[in-house]
Design an enzyme around this catalytic site. Structure first.
Site, mmCIF file in Angstrom:
data_model
loop_
_atom_site.group_PDB
_atom_site.id
_atom_site.type_symbol
_atom_site.label_atom_id
_atom_site.label_comp_id
_atom_site.label_asym_id
_atom_site.label_seq_id
_atom_site.Cartn_x
_atom_site.Cartn_y
_atom_site.Cartn_z
ATOM 1 N N HIS A 346 79.038 34.904 -27.588
ATOM 2 C CA HIS A 346 79.349 36.282 -27.214
ATOM 3 C C HIS A 346 80.842 36.521 -27.375
ATOM 4 O O HIS A 346 81.657 35.724 -26.914
ATOM 5 C CB HIS A 346 78.931 36.551 -25.763
ATOM 6 C CG HIS A 346 79.307 37.911 -25.265
ATOM 7 N ND1 HIS A 346 80.141 38.108 -24.188
ATOM 8 C CD2 HIS A 346 78.962 39.145 -25.706
ATOM 9 C CE1 HIS A 346 80.298 39.410 -23.981
ATOM 10 N NE2 HIS A 346 79.584 40.053 -24.880
ATOM 11 N N SER A 347 81.202 37.604 -28.061
ATOM 12 C CA SER A 347 82.600 38.007 -28.192
ATOM 13 C C SER A 347 83.436 36.893 -28.819
ATOM 14 O O SER A 347 83.110 36.412 -29.908
ATOM 15 C CB SER A 347 83.134 38.413 -26.808
ATOM 16 O OG SER A 347 84.399 39.003 -26.895
#
Length: 692
Positions: A346-347
């Site tokens: 994520h990210s």
């Protein structure tokens, strides 16, 4: 009255299964007693508040079986919660297996009282529950009720009858703690057995694990808008996956083809901030806006740490070593596991994984196999490429010389001036060829410091990444698929100077790559336009997990189609009216020919009208086939979620939520499951519209 503490447990019948119906309100003297069925709970502490959470029915049965077999004396360890937590029976503790977490208290529960604040039922201690059960047994057997007991903290419990048992909390002043408790304060309900309290027993997880997914978090210790940790967010993701399996893989579950997918969190933030960098930052942080500055130090600075060669090495080493450790531990605890392993980020976590994957080394067997393929290709097309290069340099008269020397493109780029001179190439052509070779070498695709094969290099590409590291650790396994959620990979590659990704490039050890993002996510960027820069096309719209588009999106498309139709009809009417006004009068003899011409004109005008009535490309359901290279095995890479109706009112208001929505997104989870099980030949019960 007789105290139950001194009552013997003699006239007790052997334990029986729990009664199917409720107990009679007023049993006759000498009534039949049936032992209570215990259920196991663990204590969840959040912000100094305690909440007792029941184990699943399967876990509770396993714990009770081990307890009944006397294994508690041997400090038996019982795996629970899908094998992610171990319960130590002797110490009554629930301990996390794969990550660091404070041990939780475990209790074998039979009697409960209602709490004061949230009306949740709280279990009594095991020893006091035994006293209550003994008093209850005597009352049922002898028909003697109105029993009064004193709890360890000097509170009073009265058993009026099987349906009315009350816990009195005495209202005491600061100096009368030694006085005899009185029946003061608000009475609280007492219940016997977990079946008589309002608590939801969680469903157990399938024992069979089909696939393992490691999930790497982004910046900061908090991963969602509620400031929860990566462990809590991955727990949500796992729970959503279990419900999606039941809803969309029911046939495969009935045929026992599908068990479940295990998701394990990978935490690197704590290792980075335990290096002492927080102390150094504290010295130089200004005292104003204290909370905001500490928030920035703890979260946003992780991006800058990753761009620092010193701390980038720490982050990458931590992620790789942690995934290798988790993989080894998982195999030790699940020796029968034969499934694959995928990774998700994520990210910033997705960027870390992307850099790590681009620096993995393929097996020598694969390299040899690819080398044989490239040699075969060069034998057929290599000399042709050299001829094209010479033709471009206006040196076609030397094609026979290079063909005689069996010179392909790779050999040409290895040539020195001495080699060309020995081949009899004059000085002028030699300089042209050497200048061409040197200019193309500068434009080579050096996939992360040359760790990837040169066969993916194209003359019109530039370096894929120029990361700050030259030493990347290796994973102990080959990931099946790489999932990126809300990923800034495209932006970081562009900042590093990458303008295009070679369509022939694929990750050395991972053949699948999906870039999933919310349309309002401010951190997310696309990947496909870097592979196909000359073509504008939309990302794949992620199907809704219920099998259709969200209603507001369908309404928006319907209105778009309607406006196109109205526009076309209005333009057509205006065109006919204008032609009727501007057409000059004609003689009666020419009327027939004029009508024929008008019909012909109308016929020719129908074609553009009908074309215009078709919905625009963005509205069409069918997406044309687009070649986006080998990064995802020839399949589409970018997938966009459908925004919720409330989110469509204001993009800026829901931007932050858009970046943190993936953990509870059914659509995201379903795509992950679909792609994972597709590698095993297992498909959804009903194909979703718009999916590949």
């Amino acid at each position: 009255r007789r105290s139950p503490r001194s009552s013997p447990m003699s006239a007790q019948e052997p334990p029986r299964p729990p009664p199917a119906a409720a107990e009679p309100p007023e049993p006759e003297p000498g009534g039949r007693y049936e032992a209570v069925v215990p259920h196991w709970f663990w204590c969840k502490v959040t912000d100094t508040r305690e909440r007792w959470v029941p184990f699943s029915a399967q876990d509770s049965e396993r714990l009770e079986e081990a307890h009944g077999a006397g294994r508690a004396q041997d400090d038996a360890v019982v795996p629970t919660s899908g094998g992610r937590y171990d319960v130590h029976l002797r110490t009554r503790q629930r301990v996390a297996v794969y990550w660091e977490e404070e041990a939780a208290e475990v209790r074998r529960c039979t009697w409960f009282y209602k709490g004061e604040k949230d009306n949740k039922f709280i279990p009594y201690s095991e020893s006091f529950s035994e006293e209550l059960e003994e008093a209850y047994m005597i009352a049922v057997t002898l028909g003697e009720w109105k029993k009064k007991l004193e709890s360890p903290n000097r509170e009073v419990i009265i058993l009026h009858n099987p349906k009315l048992m009350v816990h009195y909390h005495p209202v005491a002043s600061s100096d009368d703690w030694v006085s005899t408790p009185t029946e003061q304060g608000r009475p609280r309900t007492v219940k016997r057995g977990v079946e008589n309290i309002a608590v939801e027993i969680p469903n157990g997880e399938p024992l069979q694990i089909d696939h393992l997914v490691f999930v790497v978090h982004g910046i900061g210790p908090a991963c969602d808008i509620r400031f929860r940790s990566i462990v809590q967010c991955v727990n949500d993701f796992r729970n959503v996956s279990l419900s999606m399996l039941q809803a969309h893989f029911k046939k495969a579950q009935e045929q026992q083809q599908v068990g479940r997918v295990e998701f394990l969190p990978v935490n690197w933030h704590s290792s980075l901030h335990s290096t002492g960098v927080d102390v150094d930052l504290e010295r130089i942080t200004l005292p104003s806006i204290n909370r905001l500055r500490h928030f920035i130090n703890d979260t946003i600075l992780d991006v800058f740490f990753y761009n620092s060669s010193t701390y980038c090495q720490t982050i990458v080493d931590t992620v790789a070593s942690e995934m290798n450790r988790l993989h080894r531990l998982f195999l030790q605890r699940n020796p029968q596991f034969k499934g694959g392993v995928s990774i998700a980020g994520h990210s910033l976590g997705s960027l870390i994984l992307f850099d790590l994957l681009t620096n993995q080394k393929a097996d020598p067997e694969e390299d040899e196999h690819c080398a044989q393929g490239s040699r075969t290709a060069s034998s057929t097309g290599g000399t042709k490429e050299v001829k094209e290069i010479l033709k471009k340099l206006e040196l076609s008269e030397y094609c026979d010389v290079f063909e005689k020397e069996k010179m392909d493109r790779q050999a040409l780029f290895l040539c020195t001036e001495k080699n060309l001179k020995e081949m009899g190439i004059p000085l002028g052509p030699r300089m042209k060829i050497l200048h061409y070779i040197s200019s193309k070498k500068e434009m080579k695709v050096c996939f992360l410091h040359g760790l990837c094969s040169c066969r993916h290099i194209t003359s019109h590409s530039i370096p894929l990444t120029q990361g700050p590291l030259s030493n990347y650790p290796q994973l102990n396994y080959k990931p099946t698929i790489f999932f990126a959620f809300g990923s800034p990979i495209g932006m970081f590659l562009t900042v590093r100077g990458v303008k295009r990704i070679d369509p022939n490039y694929s990750l050395p050890t991972c053949k699948g790559f999906f870039n999933i993002y919310h349309p309002f996510d401010p951190v997310a960027y696309r990947i496909e336009p870097m592979i196909v820069p000359d073509l504008e096309f939309e990302p794949m719209l992620l199907p809704h997990h219920k099998g259709r588009k969200r209603m507001h999106l369908e309404l928006k498309e319907g209105l778009t189609r309607m406006s196109v139709d109205l526009k076309n009809n209005l333009l057509g009417s205006l065109r006919v009216a204008w032609q009727s006004f501007t057409r000059s009068p004609v003689p009666a003899l020419e009327a027939a020919s004029t009508e024929a011409e008008a019909e012909a004109e109308a016929g020719t005008e129908k074609h553009p009208d009908t074309k215009a009535e078709e919905p625009p490309a963005a509205v069409k359901e069918e997406t044309p086939l687009i070649n986006v290279g080998r990064l995802n095995g020839g399949n589409r890479i970018d997938y966009v979620l459908q925004e919720k109706p409330i989110e469509s009112f204001n993009e800026y208001l829901f931007a932050l939520q858009g970046h943190l929505c993936y953990w509870e997104s059914e659509d995201t989870v379903l795509l992950v499951l679909k792609e994972i099980y597709q590698t095993q030949g297992i498909t959804l019960d009903q194909p979703l519209p718009g999916s590949q």
